[in-house]
Design an enzyme around this catalytic site. Structure first.
Site, PDB file in Angstrom:
ATOM      1  CG  HIS A  18      -1.384 -55.790  12.670  1.00 37.17           C
ATOM      2  ND1 HIS A  18       0.313 -55.189  13.882  1.00 37.17           N
ATOM      3  CD2 HIS A  18      -0.954 -57.467  14.291  1.00 37.17           C
ATOM      4  CE1 HIS A  18       0.044 -55.449  14.704  1.00 37.17           C
ATOM      5  NE2 HIS A  18      -0.478 -57.144  15.005  1.00 37.17           N
TER       6      HIS A  18
ATOM      7  N   PRO B  23      14.961 -44.257  16.356  1.00 34.73           N
ATOM      8  CG  PRO B  23      13.742 -42.361  15.220  1.00 34.73           C
ATOM      9  CD  PRO B  23      13.522 -44.229  15.669  1.00 34.73           C
TER      10      PRO B  23
HETATM   11  P1  OAD Z   1       4.139 -47.662  17.067  1.00 32.04           P
HETATM   12  O1  OAD Z   1       3.198 -46.457  17.046  1.00 32.04           O
HETATM   13  O2  OAD Z   1       3.486 -48.342  18.805  1.00 32.04           O
HETATM   14  O3  OAD Z   1       5.900 -47.579  17.423  1.00 32.04           O
HETATM   15  C1  OAD Z   1       6.376 -46.949  16.300  1.00 32.04           C
HETATM   16  C2  OAD Z   1       8.007 -46.784  15.911  1.00 32.04           C
HETATM   17  O4  OAD Z   1       8.491 -46.335  15.751  1.00 32.04           O
HETATM   18  C3  OAD Z   1       8.424 -46.080  17.949  1.00 32.04           C
HETATM   19  O5  OAD Z   1       8.929 -46.915  19.036  1.00 32.04           O
HETATM   20  C4  OAD Z   1       9.329 -44.980  17.137  1.00 32.04           C
HETATM   21  O6  OAD Z   1       9.902 -44.683  18.202  1.00 32.04           O
HETATM   22  C5  OAD Z   1       9.789 -45.625  15.924  1.00 32.04           C
HETATM   23  N1  OAD Z   1      10.049 -44.550  14.512  1.00 32.04           N
HETATM   24  C6  OAD Z   1       9.645 -43.064  14.680  1.00 32.04           C
HETATM   25  N2  OAD Z   1      10.118 -42.693  13.448  1.00 32.04           N
HETATM   26  C7  OAD Z   1      10.999 -43.667  13.374  1.00 32.04           C
HETATM   27  C8  OAD Z   1      11.771 -43.977  11.920  1.00 32.04           C
HETATM   28  N3  OAD Z   1      11.690 -43.311  10.858  1.00 32.04           N
HETATM   29  N4  OAD Z   1      12.632 -45.031  11.720  1.00 32.04           N
HETATM   30  C9  OAD Z   1      12.824 -46.044  12.810  1.00 32.04           C
HETATM   31  N5  OAD Z   1      11.384 -45.867  13.903  1.00 32.04           N
HETATM   32  C10 OAD Z   1      10.842 -44.619  14.010  1.00 32.04           C
HETATM   33  O7  OAD Z   1       3.907 -48.543  16.016  1.00 32.04           O
HETATM   34  P2  OAD Z   1       4.040 -49.879  16.078  1.00 32.04           P
HETATM   35  O8  OAD Z   1       5.039 -50.697  17.185  1.00 32.04           O
HETATM   36  O9  OAD Z   1       4.148 -50.556  14.498  1.00 32.04           O
HETATM   37  O10 OAD Z   1      -1.512 -52.498  15.358  1.00 32.04           O
HETATM   38  O11 OAD Z   1       2.848 -50.442  16.717  1.00 32.04           O
HETATM   39  C11 OAD Z   1       2.152 -51.871  16.667  1.00 32.04           C
HETATM   40  C12 OAD Z   1       0.454 -51.919  16.584  1.00 32.04           C
HETATM   41  O12 OAD Z   1       0.051 -51.060  16.987  1.00 32.04           O
HETATM   42  C13 OAD Z   1       0.463 -51.775  15.303  1.00 32.04           C
HETATM   43  O13 OAD Z   1       0.433 -52.631  14.057  1.00 32.04           O
HETATM   44  C14 OAD Z   1      -1.164 -51.566  15.056  1.00 32.04           C
HETATM   45  C15 OAD Z   1      -1.552 -50.519  16.463  1.00 32.04           C
HETATM   46  O14 OAD Z   1      -2.249 -50.752  17.569  1.00 32.04           O
HETATM   47  C16 OAD Z   1      -3.475 -53.482  14.958  1.00 32.04           C
HETATM   48  O15 OAD Z   1      -3.655 -51.610  14.065  1.00 32.04           O
HETATM   49  C17 OAD Z   1      -3.477 -53.898  15.114  1.00 32.04           C
END
Ligand code: OAD
Length: 248
Positions: A122, A211
């Site tokens: 991204h 988590p």
């Molecule tokens: P999300 O915000 O959708 O998901 C974050 C994940 O991290 C969730 O499943 C949480 O449960 C988990 N989480 C929270 N704290 C954590 C910790 N300490 N350790 C491990 N996991 C934890 O973020 P992404 O999946 O990265 O795209 O979202 C994907 C894309 O959506 C991003 O790259 C962005 C957004 O739209 C663009 O900007 C193109």
């Protein structure tokens, strides 16, 4: 750890013999550094409407508002440090014959922690790109490129294609990996979210670190429920998965 510690014996068997490892990360791996995630309790997309800020249309309509939001996010990025999860992944490059880190994160914290081979699906918020000629530069003050086009953050917005070749490179890495991690991602944003599913299809052993459960959880060979800053150092501890190696 949040839940009762799962049985890791099978994981350690797989990890000890694995030679090719790929890791897919999302915003959750930076949460413990102080970066807000996108969809969590205090997620960025809850506070702001994505379509008002992270789309080419939003930039065409109101570039000032988009710049303001990215300046705010760059301010957060500038003030945070990699955490133990990023550091464990940087060290893990030396534990496998092949190691590929695939990230959806734009914060550059993997590289800051020392990871050298990172596929950024991204983009990277610390870089700018000219919206007209595509020239790249480090983030900067002037909003206009020499060609006259406007600079914008070098990140992928909704409705835009991913950087050329990035998904192909990621699929290649998971196709040949024997061990794959999916960490800190809600596994909801496609095409990137396809990566852990592809890993399973190609026969890799897949570990999820999060988590919370995700749509991918039922397919994971091991799902550990807890923060990546705690779990990744444990699962990738060189003393445990490479016990014969002198790691002093
Ligand atoms: P999300 O915000 O959708 O998901 C974050 C994940 O991290 C969730 O499943 C949480 O449960 C988990 N989480 C929270 N704290 C954590 C910790 N300490 N350790 C491990 N996991 C934890 O973020 P992404 O999946 O990265 O795209 O979202 C994907 C894309 O959506 C991003 O790259 C962005 C957004 O739209 C663009 O900007 C193109």
């Amino acid at each position: 750890m949040d839940d009762a510690t799962p049985d890791l014996s099978r994981y350690y068997e797989v990890a000890k013999s694995a030679t090719r490892c790929a890791v897919f990360t999302g915003a959750g791996v930076s949460a413990e550094s102080g970066m807000p995630t996108f969809r969590g309790e205090d997620g960025l997309w809850k506070e702001y409407r994505a379509e008002e800020l992270a789309t080419p249309e939003a930039f065409a309509r109101n570039p000032g508002l988009v710049y303001e939001w990215y300046d705010y996010r760059r301010g957060i990025v500038a003030g945070v440090e990699p955490n133990a999860g990023h550091e464990a992944l940087a060290r893990a490059e030396d534990l496998f014959e092949e190691f590929t880190l695939i990230t959806q994160n734009v914060d550059g914290l993997h590289q800051q922690a020392g990871s050298s081979n990172v596929i950024e699906l991204h983009g990277n918020i610390r870089r700018d790109r000219c919206n007209v000629c595509g020239h790249h530069r480090e983030e900067g003050e002037a909003r206009e490129c020499a060609c006259g086009g406007p600079y914008r953050p070098d990140v992928v917005w909704f409705g835009e294609a991913l950087p050329v070749g990035a998904m192909e490179e990621a699929f290649r890495a998971v196709a040949t990996a024997d061990l794959v991690f999916t960490a800190g991602t809600s596994t909801q944003v496609y095409p990137a979210a396809q990566i852990p599913y592809s890993a399973k299809e190609y026969g890799a052993w897949v570990v999820e670190v999060n988590p919370e459960p995700t749509p991918f959880t039922p397919l994971a060979d091991l799902s550990v429920r807890g923060p990546s800053g705690e779990w990744l150092p444990l699962l990738l501890d060189p003393a445990v998965i490479r016990p014969d190696r002198d790691t002093r």
